[in-house]
Design a protein around this motif. Structure first.
Motif, short mmCIF file in Angstrom:
data_model
loop_
_atom_site.label_atom_id
_atom_site.label_comp_id
_atom_site.label_asym_id
_atom_site.label_seq_id
_atom_site.Cartn_x
_atom_site.Cartn_y
_atom_site.Cartn_z
N GLN A 1 17.62 20.79 13.54
CA GLN A 1 17.75 21.64 14.73
C GLN A 1 19.22 21.82 15.10
N HIS B 1 20.76 24.31 12.81
CA HIS B 1 20.36 25.67 13.17
C HIS B 1 21.13 26.15 14.41
N LEU B 2 21.29 25.27 15.37
CA LEU B 2 22.07 25.63 16.57
C LEU B 2 23.52 25.94 16.20
N ARG B 3 24.07 25.16 15.29
CA ARG B 3 25.44 25.40 14.84
C ARG B 3 25.54 26.78 14.17
N THR B 4 24.55 27.10 13.35
CA THR B 4 24.53 28.41 12.69
C THR B 4 24.42 29.53 13.72
N ASP B 5 23.54 29.35 14.71
CA ASP B 5 23.38 30.36 15.76
C ASP B 5 24.68 30.56 16.54
N ILE B 6 25.36 29.46 16.85
CA ILE B 6 26.62 29.56 17.58
C ILE B 6 27.66 30.31 16.76
N ASN C 1 27.06 32.50 14.42
CA ASN C 1 26.65 33.92 14.38
C ASN C 1 27.04 34.63 15.67
N GLN C 2 26.87 33.97 16.80
CA GLN C 2 27.25 34.57 18.08
C GLN C 2 28.76 34.78 18.15
#
Length: 156
Positions: free
Chosen positions: A94, A97-102, A104-105
């Motif tokens: 998780q 995934h949060l690191r990837t989302d950050i 991407n943002q």
């Protein structure tokens, strides 16, 4: 190491497991540094059973561990450790995934900022073109920089 069609190396299962262990160990180090504790019910149950065992050690009884036998205690401990390992892996996943989302943002925000800068530069170039047309028109009617600076020209 296997190679894909795009000449990019693929990660082997061993390297993926090592990467997961690395993320898990860094996560564990961070939790120790921040002095975080788990609120997982099984961990709290384990702590309660441990306290119960410690109080039973002070009192003489036939079973000092609180389990039927050492084998039962080991099986319970193995089960708890396996559950905790699974939860640790899920949490590490998780977090990744949060690191990837950050990231991407951040990329989206950077692209938006660059798009705004390009729009501003385009507007400025268009404005310069309009100004050059105006300057050409003023030159045609006799307005020069010298006329304006020496205040010899008026629009009245």
């Amino acid at each position: 190491m296997a190679v894909s069609h795009a000449n990019k190396p693929l990660k082997s299962p061993e390297s993926l497991a090592a990467a997961q262990d690395d993320h898990l160990s860094s996560l564990k180090a961070l939790t120790e540094k921040l002095k975080l504790e788990t609120r997982k019910p099984s961990s709290l149950d384990w702590r309660a059973q441990l306290e119960k065992m410690l109080t039973q050690r002070r009192q003489p009884s036939g079973n000092r561990l609180g389990f039927g036998s050492i084998d039962q205690a080991l099986e319970w401990l193995k089960k708890e450790l396996a559950e905790m390992r699974l939860q640790d892996q899920q949490l590490a996943c998780q977090l990744m995934h949060l690191r990837t989302d950050i990231n991407n943002q951040r990329i989206v925000q950077t692209c938006s900022q660059h798009r705004k800068m390009l729009n501003d530069a385009t507007f400025e170039l268009e404005e310069r073109d309009d100004m050059s047309d105006l300057c050409d028109t003023l030159k045609v009617i006799g307005v020069t920089k010298m006329n304006i600076n020496s205040r010899r020209f008026s629009l009245c």
